[in-house]
Design a protein around this motif. Sequence first.
Motif, short mmCIF file in Angstrom:
data_model
loop_
_atom_site.label_atom_id
_atom_site.label_comp_id
_atom_site.label_asym_id
_atom_site.label_seq_id
_atom_site.Cartn_x
_atom_site.Cartn_y
_atom_site.Cartn_z
N ASP A 202 0.85 -1.19 0.00
CA ASP A 202 0.00 0.00 0.00
C ASP A 202 0.90 1.25 0.00
O ASP A 202 1.56 1.55 1.00
CB ASP A 202 -0.88 -0.03 1.27
CG ASP A 202 -1.60 1.30 1.49
OD1 ASP A 202 -2.26 1.44 2.54
OD2 ASP A 202 -1.49 2.21 0.63
N VAL A 203 0.92 1.96 -1.13
CA VAL A 203 1.87 3.07 -1.25
C VAL A 203 1.55 4.21 -0.28
O VAL A 203 2.47 4.88 0.20
CB VAL A 203 1.94 3.62 -2.70
CG1 VAL A 203 2.62 2.63 -3.62
CG2 VAL A 203 0.57 4.00 -3.21
N ALA A 204 0.30 4.42 0.03
CA ALA A 204 -0.01 5.54 0.94
C ALA A 204 0.57 5.25 2.33
O ALA A 204 1.27 6.09 2.92
CB ALA A 204 -1.52 5.73 1.02
N ALA A 205 0.34 4.05 2.80
CA ALA A 205 0.85 3.70 4.14
C ALA A 205 2.37 3.69 4.13
O ALA A 205 3.03 4.21 5.03
CB ALA A 205 0.32 2.32 4.55
N ALA A 211 8.16 8.81 4.99
CA ALA A 211 8.23 10.24 5.35
C ALA A 211 8.79 10.37 6.77
O ALA A 211 9.61 11.23 7.07
CB ALA A 211 6.86 10.87 5.26
N GLY A 212 8.39 9.46 7.63
CA GLY A 212 8.89 9.51 9.01
C GLY A 212 10.39 9.29 9.07
O GLY A 212 11.10 9.90 9.86
N SER A 213 10.90 8.46 8.15
CA SER A 213 12.34 8.16 8.22
C SER A 213 13.17 9.35 7.71
O SER A 213 14.35 9.47 8.02
CB SER A 213 12.66 6.92 7.39
OG SER A 213 12.46 7.21 6.01
#
Length: 296
Positions: A202-205, A211-213
């Motif tokens: 799932d690309v959104a998840a 993004a967090g990394s």
Amino acid sequence: MTTTTDGTSPRVTVIGLGDMGSAIARTFTERGYRTTVWNRTASKSAPLVDVGATAAATAAEAVAASPLVMVCLLDGTAVEQVLASVDTAVMGKVLVNLTSGSPAQARANERWASERGAEYIDGKLMGDPPDIGTPQVLIPLSGSRGALDVHEPILRELGGIVYRGEDAGFAAVEFMAQVAMGYEMLIGFLHVLKLVQAEGVDVAAFGERLAGSVAAYPPLLTSMAKAVATGEYPPDLGPLRVQAALMDDLITHREAVGVESARMREVKELMDRRLADGHGEQGFSGLFELLAPRAH
Ligand code: FVH
């Protein structure tokens, strides 16, 4: 807002009423500056006239109306065309060009202005139109320090301005670097999303996790810049020989799921050259030595 010596509000001209130019003109007008506007498509002046700006019939008339002239057009070609149409009307004025462009274009604009008796400041808008007038917009400026000293209060109305030096090209140097950094990162991010999507993830998840990394990158980028500045390349991301060992598998995997690997092949080629030069215990930032002649 500052006032002029006779107590009236300062005059400012805005050339170019696209999304950005309109936001600039609106900010000045609503904050009480006597604002003159001009746009190639004249109808775009109407909303600014509605809030109190004065529409000039020609660009030269707009330039003549104020000591400070802001130019915010689509690109360098548009700037050249409009400046050619106003020509010597710029004499005695301060020209502030906020159009995106290269350091070479900024330096050429400054020469053009100086030949006609005008002072030149080059600025780049790093933010979005709705943020104009707030500290959300960062505006690197370069060029005439004297002109900036006179008009700094007005320019500060637009956002967070930062002076980068007398060389008119320096604001564009910063802008081009920031834009390039963004596109280099974002095209890589899109390819990574392609990679995980090919595996049914799932690309959104995944995008949210990735993004967090990114939060880990600022200290790494700072240390890499220091390494490049000193020419000392500690093993950032681990020794290069260990990193290089992964590259064949990384490339094979990408190509197996149909994702292009040109950039990864470029990284592998540079790593292999650094290893061949005996730098296997150094870090990834050492690839800089192979990218371009060392800065003097
Ligand atoms: N919009 C944004 O989010 C970004 C944020 C970062 C900085 N950029 C730069 O800002 C410059 C202006 O961008 P813009 O968004 O205002 O652009 P447009 O809304 O398309 O307006 C363009 C204006 O330029 C005029 N124009 C174009 N070509 C010519 C020409 N040959 N002669 C005279 N004027 C010209 C155009 O006029 P018109 O089409 O309405 O007649 C608009 O006024 C830009 O450098 C961004 O990179 C924005």
